[in-house]
Design a protein around this motif. Sequence first.
Motif, PDB file in Angstrom:
ATOM      1  N   GLU A 190     -45.347  -4.345 -44.483  1.00 17.48           N
ATOM      2  CA  GLU A 190     -46.963  -2.532 -44.587  1.00 17.48           C
ATOM      3  C   GLU A 190     -47.744  -3.352 -45.164  1.00 17.48           C
ATOM      4  N   LYS A 191     -47.512  -4.906 -46.632  1.00 16.37           N
ATOM      5  CA  LYS A 191     -48.503  -5.359 -47.451  1.00 16.37           C
ATOM      6  C   LYS A 191     -49.643  -6.136 -46.303  1.00 16.37           C
ATOM      7  N   LEU A 192     -49.205  -6.359 -45.031  1.00 13.14           N
ATOM      8  CA  LEU A 192     -49.625  -7.798 -44.470  1.00 13.14           C
ATOM      9  C   LEU A 192     -50.138  -6.875 -43.122  1.00 13.14           C
ATOM     10  N   GLY A 193     -49.772  -5.262 -43.124  1.00 16.65           N
ATOM     11  CA  GLY A 193     -50.593  -4.788 -42.187  1.00 16.65           C
ATOM     12  C   GLY A 193     -49.736  -4.107 -40.894  1.00 16.65           C
ATOM     13  N   PHE A 194     -48.300  -4.506 -41.010  1.00 15.75           N
ATOM     14  CA  PHE A 194     -47.423  -3.950 -40.159  1.00 15.75           C
ATOM     15  C   PHE A 194     -47.304  -2.277 -40.983  1.00 15.75           C
ATOM     16  N   LYS A 195     -47.156  -1.749 -38.823  1.00 17.08           N
ATOM     17  CA  LYS A 195     -46.869  -0.006 -39.480  1.00 17.08           C
ATOM     18  C   LYS A 195     -45.851   0.268 -38.416  1.00 17.08           C
ATOM     19  N   LEU A 196     -44.902   1.056 -39.232  1.00 22.04           N
ATOM     20  CA  LEU A 196     -43.944   1.964 -38.841  1.00 22.04           C
ATOM     21  C   LEU A 196     -44.395   2.180 -37.370  1.00 22.04           C
ATOM     22  N   GLU A 197     -43.779   1.708 -36.628  1.00 20.37           N
ATOM     23  CA  GLU A 197     -43.372   2.757 -34.900  1.00 20.37           C
ATOM     24  C   GLU A 197     -42.576   3.516 -34.767  1.00 20.37           C
ATOM     25  N   ALA A 198     -41.285   3.059 -34.894  1.00 26.77           N
ATOM     26  CA  ALA A 198     -40.053   3.783 -35.304  1.00 26.77           C
ATOM     27  C   ALA A 198     -38.821   3.770 -35.626  1.00 26.77           C
ATOM     28  N   VAL A 199     -38.014   4.667 -35.966  1.00 29.87           N
ATOM     29  CA  VAL A 199     -36.724   4.241 -36.394  1.00 29.87           C
ATOM     30  C   VAL A 199     -35.906   4.750 -35.616  1.00 29.87           C
ATOM     31  N   MET A 200     -34.743   3.308 -35.145  1.00 30.25           N
ATOM     32  CA  MET A 200     -33.799   3.620 -34.206  1.00 30.25           C
ATOM     33  C   MET A 200     -32.411   3.604 -35.269  1.00 30.25           C
ATOM     34  N   GLU A 201     -32.062   4.975 -34.958  1.00 25.33           N
ATOM     35  CA  GLU A 201     -30.620   5.559 -35.440  1.00 25.33           C
ATOM     36  C   GLU A 201     -29.265   5.001 -35.251  1.00 25.33           C
ATOM     37  N   ARG A 202     -28.554   4.446 -36.333  1.00 23.81           N
ATOM     38  CA  ARG A 202     -27.718   3.474 -35.990  1.00 23.81           C
ATOM     39  C   ARG A 202     -27.894   2.538 -34.739  1.00 23.81           C
ATOM     40  N   GLY A 203     -28.955   1.495 -35.399  1.00 22.48           N
ATOM     41  CA  GLY A 203     -30.132   0.605 -34.954  1.00 22.48           C
ATOM     42  C   GLY A 203     -28.879  -0.666 -35.297  1.00 22.48           C
ATOM     43  N   VAL A 204     -27.807  -1.161 -36.540  1.00 22.40           N
ATOM     44  CA  VAL A 204     -27.323  -2.511 -36.305  1.00 22.40           C
ATOM     45  C   VAL A 204     -26.252  -1.407 -37.220  1.00 22.40           C
ATOM     46  N   LYS A 205     -24.801  -2.299 -37.104  1.00 22.58           N
ATOM     47  CA  LYS A 205     -23.467  -1.998 -37.237  1.00 22.58           C
ATOM     48  C   LYS A 205     -23.785  -3.011 -38.785  1.00 22.58           C
ATOM     49  N   ASP A 206     -22.867  -2.802 -39.556  1.00 24.94           N
ATOM     50  CA  ASP A 206     -22.217  -3.460 -41.101  1.00 24.94           C
ATOM     51  C   ASP A 206     -20.806  -3.590 -41.004  1.00 24.94           C
ATOM     52  N   GLY A 207     -20.191  -3.797 -40.642  1.00 28.06           N
ATOM     53  CA  GLY A 207     -18.540  -3.597 -40.761  1.00 28.06           C
ATOM     54  C   GLY A 207     -18.361  -1.761 -40.287  1.00 28.06           C
ATOM     55  N   GLU A 208     -18.347  -1.212 -40.853  1.00 32.65           N
ATOM     56  CA  GLU A 208     -17.726   0.307 -40.349  1.00 32.65           C
ATOM     57  C   GLU A 208     -18.984   1.095 -40.494  1.00 32.65           C
ATOM     58  N   LYS A 209     -20.229   0.346 -41.152  1.00 32.01           N
ATOM     59  CA  LYS A 209     -20.965   1.268 -41.368  1.00 32.01           C
ATOM     60  C   LYS A 209     -22.653   1.201 -40.766  1.00 32.01           C
ATOM     61  N   LEU A 210     -22.762   2.305 -39.809  1.00 27.63           N
ATOM     62  CA  LEU A 210     -24.118   2.055 -38.759  1.00 27.63           C
ATOM     63  C   LEU A 210     -25.335   1.952 -39.708  1.00 27.63           C
ATOM     64  N   LEU A 211     -25.985   1.371 -38.917  1.00 30.13           N
ATOM     65  CA  LEU A 211     -27.270   1.695 -40.302  1.00 30.13           C
ATOM     66  C   LEU A 211     -28.751   1.968 -39.396  1.00 30.13           C
ATOM     67  N   ASN A 212     -29.967   2.211 -39.322  1.00 33.95           N
ATOM     68  CA  ASN A 212     -31.351   2.481 -39.073  1.00 33.95           C
ATOM     69  C   ASN A 212     -31.807   0.817 -39.304  1.00 33.95           C
ATOM     70  N   VAL A 213     -32.899   0.935 -38.125  1.00 31.39           N
ATOM     71  CA  VAL A 213     -33.565  -0.424 -37.681  1.00 31.39           C
ATOM     72  C   VAL A 213     -34.964   0.321 -37.628  1.00 31.39           C
ATOM     73  N   CYS A 214     -36.043   0.150 -38.350  1.00 32.92           N
ATOM     74  CA  CYS A 214     -37.280   0.105 -38.537  1.00 32.92           C
ATOM     75  C   CYS A 214     -37.867  -0.742 -37.229  1.00 32.92           C
ATOM     76  N   HIS A 215     -38.756  -0.188 -36.310  1.00 31.33           N
ATOM     77  CA  HIS A 215     -39.886  -0.829 -35.178  1.00 31.33           C
ATOM     78  C   HIS A 215     -41.185  -0.992 -35.871  1.00 31.33           C
ATOM     79  N   MET A 216     -41.463  -2.465 -36.107  1.00 31.27           N
ATOM     80  CA  MET A 216     -42.834  -2.207 -36.949  1.00 31.27           C
ATOM     81  C   MET A 216     -44.222  -3.393 -36.084  1.00 31.27           C
ATOM     82  N   SER A 217     -44.968  -2.938 -36.578  1.00 27.30           N
ATOM     83  CA  SER A 217     -45.840  -3.771 -34.949  1.00 27.30           C
ATOM     84  C   SER A 217     -47.420  -4.088 -36.139  1.00 27.30           C
TER      85      SER A 217
END
Length: 172
Positions: free
Chosen positions: A142-169
Amino acid sequence: MNEAVDCILREAIPSDAEAILELLNETAIQTDFMILGPEGIHLSVEEEMKQLDLIYDSLNNVVFVASVNDKIIGVASINASTEPKVAHIGEVGIVLNENYWGMGLGSLMMEELLLWAEDTDILSRLELKVQERNSRARYLYEKLGFKLEAVMERGVKDGEKLLNVCHMSKLI
Protein backbone atom coordinates in the motif's frame (compact mmCIF):
# COMPACT_ATOMS: atom_id res chain seq x y z
CA MET A 1 19.31 -9.80 12.89
CA ASN A 2 18.59 -6.06 13.08
CA GLU A 3 22.03 -4.64 12.48
CA ALA A 4 22.99 -2.94 9.23
CA VAL A 5 24.24 -5.18 6.44
CA ASP A 6 25.81 -4.59 3.06
CA CYS A 7 23.33 -5.92 0.55
CA ILE A 8 23.86 -6.15 -3.19
CA LEU A 9 20.79 -6.13 -5.41
CA ARG A 10 21.29 -7.24 -9.00
CA GLU A 11 19.56 -9.00 -11.86
CA ALA A 12 19.63 -12.79 -11.57
CA ILE A 13 21.66 -14.85 -14.02
CA PRO A 14 21.44 -18.58 -14.79
CA SER A 15 24.35 -19.44 -12.49
CA ASP A 16 22.20 -18.19 -9.56
CA ALA A 17 19.73 -21.05 -10.09
CA GLU A 18 20.94 -23.38 -7.33
CA ALA A 19 21.16 -20.60 -4.73
CA ILE A 20 17.68 -19.33 -5.65
CA LEU A 21 16.18 -22.80 -5.27
CA GLU A 22 17.92 -23.18 -1.89
CA LEU A 23 16.48 -19.85 -0.76
CA LEU A 24 12.95 -20.77 -1.89
CA ASN A 25 13.11 -24.12 -0.10
CA GLU A 26 14.54 -22.48 3.03
CA THR A 27 11.97 -19.69 3.19
CA ALA A 28 9.12 -22.13 2.51
CA ILE A 29 9.59 -23.49 6.04
CA GLN A 30 10.35 -20.13 7.68
CA THR A 31 6.93 -18.62 7.17
CA ASP A 32 3.42 -19.74 6.40
CA PHE A 33 2.79 -16.62 4.30
CA MET A 34 4.11 -18.33 1.17
CA ILE A 35 2.15 -20.61 -1.12
CA LEU A 36 5.14 -22.93 -1.17
CA GLY A 37 5.27 -25.25 1.85
CA PRO A 38 7.66 -27.79 3.35
CA GLU A 39 7.34 -29.88 0.17
CA GLY A 40 9.60 -27.28 -1.47
CA ILE A 41 9.84 -26.26 -5.08
CA HIS A 42 9.74 -28.95 -7.74
CA LEU A 43 12.30 -27.62 -10.20
CA SER A 44 15.75 -28.95 -10.99
CA VAL A 45 18.72 -26.63 -11.07
CA GLU A 46 18.86 -27.11 -14.86
CA GLU A 47 15.19 -26.15 -15.26
CA GLU A 48 15.70 -23.05 -13.11
CA MET A 49 18.79 -22.12 -15.14
CA LYS A 50 16.76 -22.31 -18.37
CA GLN A 51 14.01 -20.16 -16.87
CA LEU A 52 16.48 -17.54 -15.66
CA ASP A 53 18.10 -17.46 -19.10
CA LEU A 54 14.73 -16.84 -20.78
CA ILE A 55 13.80 -14.20 -18.20
CA TYR A 56 17.13 -12.42 -18.59
CA ASP A 57 16.45 -11.95 -22.30
CA SER A 58 12.80 -10.95 -21.79
CA LEU A 59 11.54 -7.37 -22.10
CA ASN A 60 8.67 -7.76 -19.61
CA ASN A 61 10.06 -10.24 -17.05
CA VAL A 62 12.79 -9.80 -14.48
CA VAL A 63 14.28 -11.51 -11.45
CA PHE A 64 16.45 -9.63 -8.97
CA VAL A 65 18.49 -11.27 -6.24
CA ALA A 66 19.58 -9.67 -2.99
CA SER A 67 22.82 -11.01 -1.56
CA VAL A 68 24.77 -10.50 1.63
CA ASN A 69 28.34 -11.81 1.80
CA ASP A 70 27.80 -13.57 -1.57
CA LYS A 71 24.78 -15.51 -0.22
CA ILE A 72 21.41 -14.93 -1.90
CA ILE A 73 18.97 -13.89 0.83
CA GLY A 74 16.12 -12.53 -1.29
CA VAL A 75 14.45 -12.75 -4.67
CA ALA A 76 12.10 -10.24 -6.30
CA SER A 77 10.45 -10.83 -9.63
CA ILE A 78 7.99 -9.66 -12.23
CA ASN A 79 6.43 -12.39 -14.32
CA ALA A 80 4.49 -11.41 -17.46
CA SER A 81 3.05 -13.29 -20.40
CA THR A 82 4.31 -13.27 -23.97
CA GLU A 83 0.69 -13.19 -25.20
CA PRO A 84 0.14 -9.73 -26.76
CA LYS A 85 -3.25 -9.08 -25.13
CA VAL A 86 -1.88 -9.52 -21.59
CA ALA A 87 1.86 -8.85 -22.01
CA HIS A 88 1.36 -5.48 -20.27
CA ILE A 89 0.45 -7.17 -16.94
CA GLY A 90 3.23 -8.28 -14.61
CA GLU A 91 2.79 -10.42 -11.52
CA VAL A 92 5.04 -9.35 -8.67
CA GLY A 93 6.66 -11.78 -6.28
CA ILE A 94 9.07 -11.25 -3.41
CA VAL A 95 10.80 -13.65 -1.02
CA LEU A 96 13.20 -12.64 1.74
CA ASN A 97 14.97 -14.82 4.29
CA GLU A 98 13.36 -14.09 7.66
CA ASN A 99 16.76 -13.27 9.21
CA TYR A 100 16.67 -10.08 7.14
CA TRP A 101 13.11 -8.97 7.85
CA GLY A 102 12.64 -5.51 9.35
CA MET A 103 15.75 -4.03 7.76
CA GLY A 104 14.11 -2.30 4.80
CA LEU A 105 15.34 -4.85 2.27
CA GLY A 106 11.81 -5.80 1.20
CA SER A 107 11.11 -2.14 0.46
CA LEU A 108 14.39 -1.82 -1.43
CA MET A 109 13.62 -4.88 -3.56
CA MET A 110 10.07 -3.70 -4.32
CA GLU A 111 11.27 -0.20 -5.21
CA GLU A 112 13.82 -1.69 -7.61
CA LEU A 113 11.09 -3.77 -9.27
CA LEU A 114 8.93 -0.67 -9.67
CA LEU A 115 11.78 1.32 -11.21
CA TRP A 116 12.48 -1.51 -13.64
CA ALA A 117 8.78 -1.84 -14.56
CA GLU A 118 8.43 1.90 -15.13
CA ASP A 119 11.40 1.78 -17.54
CA THR A 120 9.81 -0.85 -19.75
CA ASP A 121 7.69 0.15 -22.69
CA ILE A 122 5.52 -2.93 -22.23
CA LEU A 123 4.28 -3.10 -18.64
CA SER A 124 1.46 -0.83 -17.52
CA ARG A 125 -0.09 -2.89 -14.71
CA LEU A 126 1.44 -4.83 -11.82
CA GLU A 127 -0.49 -7.36 -9.76
CA LEU A 128 0.23 -9.39 -6.67
CA LYS A 129 -1.46 -11.70 -4.22
CA VAL A 130 -0.85 -11.57 -0.49
CA GLN A 131 -2.48 -13.34 2.42
CA GLU A 132 -4.92 -11.02 4.16
CA ARG A 133 -3.28 -11.73 7.53
CA ASN A 134 0.18 -10.64 6.26
CA SER A 135 -0.20 -7.09 7.50
CA ARG A 136 3.49 -6.16 7.14
CA ALA A 137 3.56 -7.06 3.45
CA ARG A 138 0.19 -5.42 2.80
CA TYR A 139 1.41 -2.21 4.47
CA LEU A 140 4.52 -2.20 2.24
CA TYR A 141 2.50 -2.73 -0.93
CA GLU A 142 0.00 0.00 0.00
CA LYS A 143 2.88 2.37 0.84
CA LEU A 144 4.24 1.77 -2.68
CA GLY A 145 0.90 2.54 -4.34
CA PHE A 146 -0.72 -0.87 -4.70
CA LYS A 147 -4.50 -0.87 -4.26
CA LEU A 148 -6.72 -3.65 -2.99
CA GLU A 149 -8.93 -4.93 -5.82
CA ALA A 150 -10.52 -7.99 -4.25
CA VAL A 151 -10.36 -10.44 -1.39
CA MET A 152 -10.56 -14.08 -2.39
CA GLU A 153 -12.20 -15.88 0.52
CA ARG A 154 -10.55 -19.20 1.36
CA GLY A 155 -7.88 -18.44 -1.23
CA VAL A 156 -5.16 -20.50 0.44
CA LYS A 157 -5.06 -23.43 2.80
CA ASP A 158 -2.64 -23.51 5.73
CA GLY A 159 -2.97 -26.85 7.42
CA GLU A 160 -6.66 -27.09 8.16
CA LYS A 161 -7.22 -23.31 8.05
CA LEU A 162 -8.69 -21.69 4.95
CA LEU A 163 -7.36 -18.14 4.65
CA ASN A 164 -8.29 -15.08 2.62
CA VAL A 165 -6.00 -13.76 -0.09
CA CYS A 166 -5.87 -10.12 -1.20
CA HIS A 167 -5.50 -9.27 -4.89
CA MET A 168 -3.69 -5.95 -5.27
CA SER A 169 -2.58 -3.94 -8.28
CA LYS A 170 -0.70 -0.83 -9.30
CA LEU A 171 -1.00 0.99 -12.61
CA ILE A 172 2.31 2.27 -13.97
